[in-house]
Scaffold this motif. Structure first.
Motif, PDB file in Angstrom:
ATOM      1  N   THR A 158       0.832  -1.204   0.000  1.00 34.40           N
ATOM      2  CA  THR A 158       0.000   0.000   0.000  1.00 34.40           C
ATOM      3  C   THR A 158       0.868   1.255   0.000  1.00 34.40           C
ATOM      4  OG1 THR A 158      -1.763  -1.117   1.210  1.00 34.40           O
ATOM      5  CG2 THR A 158      -1.788   1.278   1.240  1.00 34.40           C
ATOM      6  N   LEU A 159       0.537   2.168  -0.886  1.00 29.61           N
ATOM      7  CA  LEU A 159       1.244   3.459  -0.934  1.00 29.61           C
ATOM      8  C   LEU A 159       0.609   4.403   0.084  1.00 29.61           C
ATOM      9  CD1 LEU A 159       1.454   4.096  -4.791  1.00 29.61           C
ATOM     10  CD2 LEU A 159       3.249   3.225  -3.312  1.00 29.61           C
ATOM     11  N   LEU A 180      -4.753  11.070  -4.334  1.00 31.25           N
ATOM     12  CA  LEU A 180      -5.171   9.684  -4.539  1.00 31.25           C
ATOM     13  C   LEU A 180      -5.554   9.443  -5.996  1.00 31.25           C
ATOM     14  CD1 LEU A 180      -7.219   9.135  -1.262  1.00 31.25           C
ATOM     15  CD2 LEU A 180      -5.036   8.061  -1.872  1.00 31.25           C
ATOM     16  N   LEU A 181      -6.180  10.428  -6.619  1.00 31.85           N
ATOM     17  CA  LEU A 181      -6.491  10.296  -8.045  1.00 31.85           C
ATOM     18  C   LEU A 181      -5.204  10.228  -8.862  1.00 31.85           C
ATOM     19  CD1 LEU A 181      -8.483  10.228 -10.388  1.00 31.85           C
ATOM     20  CD2 LEU A 181      -8.455  12.746 -10.390  1.00 31.85           C
ATOM     21  N   ALA A 182      -4.253  11.100  -8.552  1.00 27.30           N
ATOM     22  CA  ALA A 182      -2.971  11.081  -9.264  1.00 27.30           C
ATOM     23  C   ALA A 182      -2.275   9.730  -9.098  1.00 27.30           C
ATOM     24  CB  ALA A 182      -2.074  12.209  -8.756  1.00 27.30           C
ATOM     25  N   ALA A 183      -2.304   9.186  -7.877  1.00 29.20           N
ATOM     26  CA  ALA A 183      -1.653   7.902  -7.616  1.00 29.20           C
ATOM     27  C   ALA A 183      -2.289   6.778  -8.415  1.00 29.20           C
ATOM     28  CB  ALA A 183      -1.719   7.585  -6.123  1.00 29.20           C
ATOM     29  N   SER A 184      -3.601   6.880  -8.665  1.00 33.28           N
ATOM     30  CA  SER A 184      -4.275   5.829  -9.436  1.00 33.28           C
ATOM     31  C   SER A 184      -3.773   5.784 -10.873  1.00 33.28           C
ATOM     32  CB  SER A 184      -5.794   6.036  -9.403  1.00 33.28           C
ATOM     33  OG  SER A 184      -6.188   7.144 -10.198  1.00 33.28           O
ATOM     34  N   TYR A 185      -3.226   6.889 -11.352  1.00 27.08           N
ATOM     35  CA  TYR A 185      -2.632   6.936 -12.697  1.00 27.08           C
ATOM     36  C   TYR A 185      -1.141   6.604 -12.659  1.00 27.08           C
ATOM     37  CZ  TYR A 185      -6.768   8.851 -14.969  1.00 27.08           C
ATOM     38  OH  TYR A 185      -8.030   9.011 -15.503  1.00 27.08           O
ATOM     39  N   LEU A 186      -0.460   7.107 -11.647  1.00 23.39           N
ATOM     40  CA  LEU A 186       0.989   6.903 -11.570  1.00 23.39           C
ATOM     41  C   LEU A 186       1.354   5.499 -11.089  1.00 23.39           C
ATOM     42  CD1 LEU A 186       1.949  10.336  -9.947  1.00 23.39           C
ATOM     43  CD2 LEU A 186       2.268   9.672 -12.341  1.00 23.39           C
ATOM     44  N   TYR A 187       0.532   4.949 -10.208  1.00 25.45           N
ATOM     45  CA  TYR A 187       0.795   3.621  -9.632  1.00 25.45           C
ATOM     46  C   TYR A 187      -0.490   2.784  -9.721  1.00 25.45           C
ATOM     47  CZ  TYR A 187       4.460   6.545  -7.541  1.00 25.45           C
ATOM     48  OH  TYR A 187       5.481   7.437  -7.342  1.00 25.45           O
ATOM     49  N   PRO A 188      -0.925   2.464 -10.934  1.00 26.69           N
ATOM     50  CA  PRO A 188      -2.250   1.845 -11.120  1.00 26.69           C
ATOM     51  C   PRO A 188      -2.424   0.476 -10.479  1.00 26.69           C
ATOM     52  CG  PRO A 188      -0.971   1.770 -13.158  1.00 26.69           C
ATOM     53  CD  PRO A 188      -0.214   2.645 -12.216  1.00 26.69           C
ATOM     54  N   ALA A 194      -3.899   8.267   1.951  1.00 30.77           N
ATOM     55  CA  ALA A 194      -3.267   9.578   2.092  1.00 30.77           C
ATOM     56  C   ALA A 194      -3.528  10.124   3.482  1.00 30.77           C
ATOM     57  CB  ALA A 194      -3.798  10.550   1.034  1.00 30.77           C
ATOM     58  N   SER A 195      -2.630  10.985   3.921  1.00 29.54           N
ATOM     59  CA  SER A 195      -2.826  11.638   5.215  1.00 29.54           C
ATOM     60  C   SER A 195      -2.022  12.931   5.259  1.00 29.54           C
ATOM     61  CB  SER A 195      -2.416  10.725   6.377  1.00 29.54           C
ATOM     62  OG  SER A 195      -1.006  10.567   6.423  1.00 29.54           O
ATOM     63  N   PHE A 196      -2.299  13.724   6.272  1.00 33.80           N
ATOM     64  CA  PHE A 196      -1.576  14.969   6.513  1.00 33.80           C
ATOM     65  C   PHE A 196      -0.834  14.865   7.843  1.00 33.80           C
ATOM     66  CE2 PHE A 196      -5.435  16.078   4.137  1.00 33.80           C
ATOM     67  CZ  PHE A 196      -4.898  16.738   3.047  1.00 33.80           C
ATOM     68  N   TYR A 197       0.254  15.618   7.928  1.00 39.68           N
ATOM     69  CA  TYR A 197       0.993  15.683   9.199  1.00 39.68           C
ATOM     70  C   TYR A 197       1.522  17.095   9.374  1.00 39.68           C
ATOM     71  CZ  TYR A 197       4.383  14.794  12.901  1.00 39.68           C
ATOM     72  OH  TYR A 197       5.086  14.836  14.069  1.00 39.68           O
ATOM     73  N   ASN A 209      -8.861   7.093   2.405  1.00 40.48           N
ATOM     74  CA  ASN A 209      -8.828   6.215   1.239  1.00 40.48           C
ATOM     75  C   ASN A 209     -10.187   6.260   0.553  1.00 40.48           C
ATOM     76  OD1 ASN A 209     -10.501   4.086   2.531  1.00 40.48           O
ATOM     77  ND2 ASN A 209      -8.692   3.877   3.834  1.00 40.48           N
ATOM     78  N   VAL A 210     -10.203   5.941  -0.711  1.00 43.46           N
ATOM     79  CA  VAL A 210     -11.427   6.033  -1.499  1.00 43.46           C
ATOM     80  C   VAL A 210     -11.549   4.813  -2.406  1.00 43.46           C
ATOM     81  CG1 VAL A 210     -11.556   8.546  -1.487  1.00 43.46           C
ATOM     82  CG2 VAL A 210     -10.248   7.406  -3.266  1.00 43.46           C
ATOM     83  N   SER A 211     -12.774   4.526  -2.808  1.00 47.52           N
ATOM     84  CA  SER A 211     -13.041   3.418  -3.719  1.00 47.52           C
ATOM     85  C   SER A 211     -12.835   3.882  -5.158  1.00 47.52           C
ATOM     86  CB  SER A 211     -14.476   2.932  -3.548  1.00 47.52           C
ATOM     87  OG  SER A 211     -15.379   3.949  -3.964  1.00 47.52           O
TER      88      SER A 211
END
Length: 274
Positions: A158-159, A180-188, A194-197, A209-211
């Motif tokens: 999991t990324l 997360l949308l970008a990751a679905s294209y870059l790492y399909p 995702a989170s913030f800190y 996370n999203v479906s």
């Protein structure tokens, strides 16, 4: 005048078009006009080039984390914080900036969030625009820009996309959705969260996370953002006199914190009694 640029979307543009939850009162479309339609005008370009103390602190905090992991042994040395501070040339900066960044570096040194993580991306924060992702829908295509701070591997494959914050601003979930949308294209082939800190106060957000169905909705939302902005640019390029109609102002107390208040004729800074 030249034609408007090709359609694009990003979290920044989304935030300029639509306010975060609870921020409607302070949201001003004219700021988008200055930033995205008139950014090449000398006066506006000069204002946009100014870096606020908060922006500088955020950038230095990101660089500090980057340097700690470029020189991991510094996390084990008693003078590790001083080493990074020297590299960042903090002694040349204003006292407030120095003080806050030193506190951030010390906090990270004491509890290095990424220590032991399988990091696959960690940026300095000053790399500029990333290469856009071309998103093609059935009847519309646009470029998606997503500048991510950090990606590491969680348990399994999991990324985990991590965005660093400083200051007191709230986390905006939409930013994570764009990543997360970008990751679905870059790492399909990989699942992503995702989170913030907040590096300054040590606050973590929940994991987001999203479906795949939700990703489709996000993509459609961003397509609408890209389309609206392109249409507004087209109108402005056809008739620049319509600027306040295309990008309507919303004057109020918040004008005091807008970088364009010195040139905006609608700014409440120039209106007595507001």
């Amino acid at each position: 005048m030249s034609n408007p640029e090709q359609p694009f979307a990003s979290y920044h543009l989304w935030s300029l078009i639509a306010p975060a939850t609870g921020q409607q009162r302070w949201h001003c479309q004219m700021r988008r006009g200055f930033v995205k339609a008139r950014q090449h005008e000398p006066r506006i370009k000069a204002l946009m080039a100014k870096v606020t103390a908060s922006q500088r602190i955020g950038l230095l905090a990101q660089k500090g984390v980057y340097e700690f992991h470029q020189n991991r042994h510094w996390l084990q040395q008693t003078d590790g914080v001083e080493k990074v501070a020297q590299l960042l040339k903090l002694s040349n900066l204003a006292h407030e900036v120095q003080q806050r960044v030193m506190q951030i570096l010390q906090r990270y040194y004491d509890a290095p969030l990424l220590s032991g993580k399988r990091i696959i991306l960690l940026t300095r924060g000053d790399e500029g625009f990333p290469k856009p992702i071309l998103i093609e829908q059935a009847n519309y295509c646009f470029r998606l820009y997503a500048a991510m701070d950090c990606i590491f591997i969680e348990s399994g494959d999991t990324l985990h996309i991590l965005d660093f914050k400083t200051g007191k601003s709230d986390f905006d979930r939409r930013q994570a959705l764009v990543y997360l949308l970008a990751a679905s294209y870059l790492y399909p082939r990989q699942q992503a969260v995702a989170s913030f800190y907040n590096l300054e106060v040590g606050k973590k957000s929940e994991l987001i996370n999203v479906s795949s169905g939700e990703l489709n909705k996000i993509e459609s939302e961003l397509a609408q953002v890209a389309r609206k902005h392109q249409q507004d640019l087209q109108k402005y390029h056809e008739n620049s006199n319509l600027f306040p109609d295309i990008f309507p102002p919303n004057p109020g107390y918040h004008c005091r914190f807008c970088p364009f208040n010195s040139i905006c004729e609608f700014s409440s800074v120039h209106i007595p009694g507001i």
